[in-house]
Design a protein around this motif. Structure first.
Motif: not given
Length: 589
Positions: A312-326
């Protein structure tokens, strides 16, 4: 505020016999063995929740630095001596993790490699260089981000610092004391850069800012941060905007430093702080063959799993989905990192439906008595992705005007013109700003519309708000636009030269004459005070013309626009009035 963690960390070598026994116990259905690389926010929260969910799991945290969990958001204030003691920054030490949660913490230990096939890592003791192998059932990567240190000439000269760890902060404090530093240059006008500026000024150090972009706080829209520019200048901070750093030199006689910029300017300083940003620390993941995303961060699914289901990976190092733009993006903030750590713990312990919904980038900055906050998409982002939107501005007191101490909040709301769904909000002021942005942040998270803001039931007493809270008011403005009751335009949508040249267009200022003399006005406007507008409209014959109406902050402009419309005139209100003109147009003149 921005999250900058200590990155990859590892632990001391365990006896091989014990390791072998544990591996057999795990294979035979024994306790889960979970290794966590990196502490601070994501890794530490994961470890604590894992223990709460599973008393038998064997949990080890590897921390490359000397502190497993510290308040990195407090580092600038420690430099500024607002926070007096280093110990105040320590959220939890290794002993506390062990006593409270039975977690084995190995500080000053760096994980240097991952063998995915054998499900084990190699960790190196930073002090001795000794390496140890540790097996795992699950591996959690929380390596954080590295402070950007561009390969510029002279960047390694003494006196040039980053601000990421407690040792970084101590190095700056020591340099100030040893060199009796009187001047500083901060490179980068983001969260850390501005917080460092405030704290250096607090210590009596003359400070300048060098920023490549034409504004501070790049994620925000330009007009929203214009009051921040004004406050910085008022505090004696020299702003060098739109002029990136090109290199560094030692000062005359080897004393101090000289910051060279792209435009050819030179700025002398006793110390330099690099606050250009952070980039995800992905070297360990990349070497292990884990998949990276298009933005350079570790790619994960909604459960924070990497391309390897045991990692698993968490925090600054991971890419996340922008909740508004997707879109997939990098959002190095402490809140999302903590939530991600909890989600991983839930998934490992069997609560599989626990998912990370994405991040809307809710953030706040305190600066010289001001507060700047935002949630969701900016107008710049919506333009970039070609998303249709509407915007409204509101300049309103944070609480009832009759109660002493009312301060103005400048608010900007972005919403979908089809259904009024909230897309984003930014605000600045001196008091009550973050409270309003927090309300809108939660509304956005729940898919609410401007009509929901209009109807929101919020706390009211005269020292805290108004019967119609600023959140209600900006919702009402936007809802009236949606209903077609409030024709609205914005200064950056209005071609003032074209209006001035058009014989069928009139720019109308409905403030009182004394206000125009005191505050200023837009060139070419016609003054028709609201107090006498009804009488004036009774004699006005030019119903074929279009009237662009503005006041000081927008309310009287709206009232005047309604009068124009109901008397058969074509009129439109300019959102935010003269206050918005000063923030949007004046800086460009």
């Amino acid at each position: 505020m921005l999250l900058q963690r200590a990155g990859v960390n590892v632990y001391r070598k365990a006896p091989r016999a014990a390791t072998a026994v544990h591996a057999m116990a795990t294979q035979a259905g024994g306790p889960k063995k979970v290794l966590i690389v990196g502490g601070v926010a994501g890794g530490a929260s994961c470890a604590a929740r894992l223990r709460r969910m599973d008393e038998k799991a064997e949990i080890t945290i590897f921390e490359r630095g000397p502190y497993v969990s510290f308040a990195n958001c407090g580092l600038p204030y420690y430099v500024g001596e607002i926070i007096k003691e280093q110990s105040a920054l320590l959220v939890a030490n290794a002993a506390k993790f062990n006593k409270w949660f039975n977690v084995d913490v190995k500080e000053s230990t760096e994980v240097v490699s991952i063998d995915r096939q054998a499900k084990q890592v190699v960790a190196r003791d930073v002090k001795t260089g000794a390496e140890t192998t540790y097996p795992y059932d699950y591996l959690v990567l929380s390596p954080g981000g590295n402070a950007v240190r561009p390969p510029l000439p002279g960047v390694d000269l003494p006196g040039i610092f980053s601000v990421k760890t407690i040792p970084d902060a101590n190095a700056i404090k020591n340099w100030i004391a040893e060199k009796d530093a009187k001047t500083a240059v901060v490179i980068g006008g983001g969260f850390i850069g501005l917080e460092m500026i405030e704290n250096l000024v607090h210590r009596g150090i003359k400070t300048s800012l060098v920023e490549m972009l034409p504004q501070v706080m790049p994620p925000y829209d330009p007009e929203v941060v214009e009051p921040v520019h004004e406050r910085l200048r008022a505090k004696g901070v020299e702003l060098h905007l739109g002029d990136g750093v090109a290199g560094f030199e030692a000062g005359p006689g080897g004393k101090g430093l000289v910051v060279k910029t792209a435009s050819g300017k030179a700025h002398a300083a006793d110390l330099v702080v690099l606050a250009i940003g952070v980039k995800p620390e992905t070297s360990l993941a990349k070497a292990a063959g884990l998949e990276l995303g298009g933005r350079g961060g570790i790619k994960t699914d909604a459960h924070m799993r990497t391309s390897d289901p045991a990692i698993f990976a968490v925090g600054d190092a991971v890419e996340v989905k922008d909740y508004v733009t997707g879109e997939m993006t990098l959002i190095p903030l402490a809140g999302p990192a903590n939530r991600q750590g909890r989600i991983v713990a839930d998934v490992i312990t069997g609560n599989e439906p626990s998912t990370f919904r994405g991040s809307q980038g809710t953030s706040v900055l305190g600066l010289f008595g001001m507060t700047l906050a935002a949630t969701g998409a900016s107008e710049k982002t919506l333009k970039r992705i070609k998303r249709d939107y509407k915007k409204v501005y509101l300049h309103i007191n944070n609480h009832a005007g009759y109660y002493p101490g009312a301060k103005q909040i400048d608010m900007k709301l972005l919403f979908d013109p089809k259904d009024g769904k909230i897309l984003g909000m930014q605000a600045s002021g001196e008091d009550g700003v973050e409270k309003r942005v927090d309300v809108v942040a939660f509304a956005l998270q729940k898919g609410a519309t401007v009509f929901d803001l209009e109807e929101a039931e919020l706390c009211y007493a005269p020292q805290f708000g108004s019967a119609k809270d600023p959140v209600n008011m900006i919702g009402m403005v936007a809802a009236n636009v949606m209903r077609g009751m409030h024709p609205l335009t914005n200064w950056d949508e209005l071609d003032l030269q074209q209006v001035a040249a058009d014989p069928n267009a009139v720019l109308v200022d409905v403030r009182e004459p004394a206000e125009l003399e005191k505050v200023g006005k837009v060139a070419g406007c016609v003054n028709m005070p609201l107090s006498s507008l009804r009488q004036a409209l009774g004699t006005l014959q030019d119903k074929d013309k279009k009237y662009y109406v503005y006041c000081q902050v927008g309310l009287r402009g709206y009232v005047a626009t309604r009068q124009f419309l109901q008397n058969g005139f074509d009129a439109i209100n300019v959102s935010g009035g003269y206050k918005s003109f000063q923030q949007i147009i004046s800086p460009k003149l």
